[in-house]
Scaffold this motif. Structure first.
Motif, mmCIF file in Angstrom:
data_model
loop_
_atom_site.group_PDB
_atom_site.id
_atom_site.type_symbol
_atom_site.label_atom_id
_atom_site.label_comp_id
_atom_site.label_asym_id
_atom_site.label_seq_id
_atom_site.Cartn_x
_atom_site.Cartn_y
_atom_site.Cartn_z
ATOM 1 N N GLY A 170 -10.502 6.235 -4.302
ATOM 2 C CA GLY A 170 -10.013 5.725 -5.578
ATOM 3 C C GLY A 170 -9.448 4.325 -5.509
ATOM 4 N N LEU A 171 -8.667 4.063 -4.469
ATOM 5 C CA LEU A 171 -7.986 2.767 -4.354
ATOM 6 C C LEU A 171 -8.622 1.853 -3.322
ATOM 7 C CD1 LEU A 171 -4.267 3.994 -4.554
ATOM 8 C CD2 LEU A 171 -5.729 3.128 -6.403
ATOM 9 N N GLY A 172 -9.587 2.356 -2.587
ATOM 10 C CA GLY A 172 -10.276 1.520 -1.609
ATOM 11 C C GLY A 172 -9.461 1.156 -0.393
ATOM 12 N N VAL A 173 -8.453 1.968 -0.070
ATOM 13 C CA VAL A 173 -7.634 1.692 1.119
ATOM 14 C C VAL A 173 -8.453 2.035 2.366
ATOM 15 C CG1 VAL A 173 -5.521 2.280 2.368
ATOM 16 C CG2 VAL A 173 -5.518 2.185 -0.138
ATOM 17 N N PRO A 174 -8.603 1.120 3.308
ATOM 18 C CA PRO A 174 -9.365 1.409 4.526
ATOM 19 C C PRO A 174 -8.742 2.569 5.302
ATOM 20 C CG PRO A 174 -8.990 -0.953 4.306
ATOM 21 C CD PRO A 174 -8.125 -0.285 3.272
ATOM 22 N N LEU A 175 -9.591 3.370 5.934
ATOM 23 C CA LEU A 175 -9.102 4.523 6.673
ATOM 24 C C LEU A 175 -8.170 4.134 7.815
ATOM 25 C CD1 LEU A 175 -12.324 6.730 6.789
ATOM 26 C CD2 LEU A 175 -10.158 7.315 5.695
ATOM 27 N N VAL A 176 -8.424 2.999 8.446
ATOM 28 C CA VAL A 176 -7.553 2.568 9.537
ATOM 29 C C VAL A 176 -6.149 2.281 9.018
ATOM 30 C CG1 VAL A 176 -8.192 0.115 9.333
ATOM 31 C CG2 VAL A 176 -7.368 1.021 11.527
ATOM 32 N N VAL A 177 -6.058 1.761 7.782
ATOM 33 C CA VAL A 177 -4.749 1.481 7.185
ATOM 34 C C VAL A 177 -4.027 2.778 6.837
ATOM 35 C CG1 VAL A 177 -3.533 0.446 5.223
ATOM 36 C CG2 VAL A 177 -5.453 -0.766 6.298
ATOM 37 N N SER A 178 -4.726 3.705 6.153
ATOM 38 C CA SER A 178 -4.088 4.965 5.772
ATOM 39 C C SER A 178 -3.705 5.784 7.000
ATOM 40 C CB SER A 178 -5.002 5.778 4.848
ATOM 41 O OG SER A 178 -6.269 5.997 5.445
ATOM 42 N N THR A 179 -4.536 5.729 8.046
ATOM 43 C CA THR A 179 -4.196 6.435 9.287
ATOM 44 C C THR A 179 -2.904 5.898 9.881
ATOM 45 O OG1 THR A 179 -6.518 6.894 9.786
ATOM 46 C CG2 THR A 179 -4.968 6.976 11.619
ATOM 47 N N CYS A 180 -2.778 4.586 9.938
ATOM 48 C CA CYS A 180 -1.562 3.966 10.481
ATOM 49 C C CYS A 180 -0.344 4.260 9.615
ATOM 50 C CB CYS A 180 -1.752 2.457 10.617
ATOM 51 S SG CYS A 180 -2.960 1.967 11.870
ATOM 52 N N VAL A 181 -0.516 4.198 8.292
ATOM 53 C CA VAL A 181 0.598 4.447 7.373
ATOM 54 C C VAL A 181 1.105 5.880 7.521
ATOM 55 C CG1 VAL A 181 1.230 4.700 4.939
ATOM 56 C CG2 VAL A 181 -0.025 2.678 5.706
ATOM 57 N N PHE A 182 0.192 6.845 7.541
ATOM 58 C CA PHE A 182 0.603 8.243 7.665
ATOM 59 C C PHE A 182 1.199 8.531 9.040
ATOM 60 C CE2 PHE A 182 -2.689 9.126 4.244
ATOM 61 C CZ PHE A 182 -1.731 9.280 3.252
ATOM 62 N N ALA A 183 0.696 7.867 10.072
ATOM 63 C CA ALA A 183 1.269 8.042 11.406
ATOM 64 C C ALA A 183 2.699 7.539 11.444
ATOM 65 C CB ALA A 183 0.418 7.307 12.444
ATOM 66 N N VAL A 184 2.933 6.374 10.850
ATOM 67 C CA VAL A 184 4.293 5.818 10.790
ATOM 68 C C VAL A 184 5.207 6.721 9.955
ATOM 69 C CG1 VAL A 184 5.695 3.898 9.931
ATOM 70 C CG2 VAL A 184 3.565 3.441 11.167
ATOM 71 N N ALA A 185 4.676 7.232 8.822
ATOM 72 C CA ALA A 185 5.465 8.113 7.966
ATOM 73 C C ALA A 185 5.847 9.396 8.703
ATOM 74 C CB ALA A 185 4.683 8.445 6.699
ATOM 75 N N LEU A 186 4.922 9.934 9.488
ATOM 76 C CA LEU A 186 5.208 11.150 10.250
ATOM 77 C C LEU A 186 6.249 10.894 11.328
ATOM 78 C CD1 LEU A 186 4.584 14.114 10.824
ATOM 79 C CD2 LEU A 186 2.691 13.367 12.290
ATOM 80 N N ILE A 187 6.105 9.783 12.043
ATOM 81 C CA ILE A 187 7.079 9.429 13.079
ATOM 82 C C ILE A 187 8.457 9.212 12.458
ATOM 83 C CG2 ILE A 187 7.719 7.652 14.758
ATOM 84 C CD1 ILE A 187 4.697 7.271 15.264
ATOM 85 N N ALA A 188 8.502 8.529 11.312
ATOM 86 C CA ALA A 188 9.775 8.290 10.629
ATOM 87 C C ALA A 188 10.412 9.613 10.200
ATOM 88 C CB ALA A 188 9.555 7.388 9.416
ATOM 89 N N THR A 189 9.593 10.555 9.726
ATOM 90 C CA THR A 189 10.110 11.867 9.336
ATOM 91 C C THR A 189 10.740 12.577 10.525
ATOM 92 O OG1 THR A 189 8.439 12.105 7.593
ATOM 93 C CG2 THR A 189 9.505 14.116 8.373
ATOM 94 N N PHE A 190 10.054 12.542 11.663
ATOM 95 C CA PHE A 190 10.596 13.161 12.867
ATOM 96 C C PHE A 190 11.891 12.476 13.307
ATOM 97 C CE2 PHE A 190 6.090 14.580 14.094
ATOM 98 C CZ PHE A 190 6.300 15.848 13.586
ATOM 99 N N ALA A 191 11.934 11.151 13.204
ATOM 100 C CA ALA A 191 13.118 10.407 13.633
ATOM 101 C C ALA A 191 14.336 10.768 12.780
ATOM 102 C CB ALA A 191 12.841 8.905 13.561
ATOM 103 N N VAL A 192 14.136 10.799 11.463
ATOM 104 C CA VAL A 192 15.253 11.147 10.569
ATOM 105 C C VAL A 192 15.641 12.609 10.766
ATOM 106 C CG1 VAL A 192 15.988 11.331 8.167
ATOM 107 C CG2 VAL A 192 14.586 9.389 8.894
#
Length: 271
Positions: free
Chosen positions: A97-119
């Motif tokens: 829908g938004l044309g976000v490259p998979l490499v970008v979404s993969t990195c964003v979700f990885a960072v979000a998951l790591i941040a969730t674990f950290a908090v």
């Protein structure tokens, strides 16, 4: 009734990671892939409309899961199936829908998951799934689960596009990756929590590859069962396993808490 001088027991809200747990998890991720495709493409509902409908259904079921005071297999695993579909649709909306490259979404979700674990760790001083006995810990748990599904979808699609492995080879690759995590845990002492969450992420592309292998046309390298048949087969398997766990109770983990405390008081004590 609790015996005198013994702590009260409240069940962990998350099942034990037994063989049944991993079997249902893989089945649920497969349904997440095939059901999302079925609703958005086969039934021509569109990705955006399907996303809204499934998000509403998920929130209703999640409210039931979150408000319950104990682990209920049917409610828990229905929540997992729905969050699998929602996580898949989140990535699909970003990519298609938004044309976000998979490499970008993969990195964003990885960072979000790591941040969730950290908090989560910073607040609770533990990431153990054996001690999800307060609403705050459960909130962290489900947020992490959502990001694992979104990350697994993005990373799996990225690998599939970059390497063009085909469905059968992809199933083999991700199965071997999970097996290597198990070996790292049992032989090389990889921490149980780290091993669990790595395997949890990897089951998403494994399930998606399995779903595509079964549902996609033979001309595309699949077995041609279609999304409807594949979804029904896997939903039936999930139902059978959930009934078994409900009757047997083999995946429940009693957790001792301070006697006489209700959930809110116990949460304040643990905070």
């Amino acid at each position: 009734m609790t015996e005198p001088n013994h702590p009260a027991v409240r069940e962990n809200k998350v099942p034990e990671p037994t063989a049944s747990f991993w079997a249902i998890k893989i089945l649920a991720t497969t349904v997440g892939e095939t059901a999302a495709d079925l609703l958005a493409s086969s039934l021509h509902l569109g990705t955006q409309f399907t996303s809204v409908v499934m998000a509403v259904v998920f929130l209703v079921v999640f409210a039931v899961q979150f408000r319950s005071r104990r682990y209920i297999p049917a409610v828990y695993w229905l929540t997992v199936v729905l969050i699998s579909i929602v996580g898949t649709l989140i990535t699909d909306n970003l990519t298609d829908g938004l044309g976000v490259p998979l490499v970008v979404s993969t990195c964003v979700f990885a960072v979000a998951l790591i941040a969730t674990f950290a908090v989560w760790y910073g607040v609770e001083r533990t990431l153990s799934i054996h001690d999800i006995v307060t609403r705050r810990r459960e909130a962290f748990y489900w947020l992490a689960v959502l990001f694992t599904f979104a990350l697994g979808t993005a990373a799996g699609d990225l690998v599939a596009e970059q390497l063009d492995l085909g469905y059968l080879v992809s199933v083999f690759v991700f199965a071997v990756a999970i097996a290597l995590v198990a070996v790292a845990h049992r032989v090389f002492r990889l921490g149980a929590i780290v091993a669990f969450w790595i395997a949890y992420v990897l089951t998403r592309p494994l399930g998606a590859s399995l779903g595509d292998l079964l549902s996609q046309p033979t001309s595309d390298g699949g077995l041609g069962l279609g999304t409807i048949v594949t979804s029904l087969i896997f939903l039936a398997a999930i139902l059978a396993l959930v009934v078994y766990l409900t009757v047997s109770g083999r995946d429940r983990t009693p957790v001792p808490v301070a006697a006489g405390l209700d959930e809110d008081e116990d949460e304040r004590v643990r905070a």
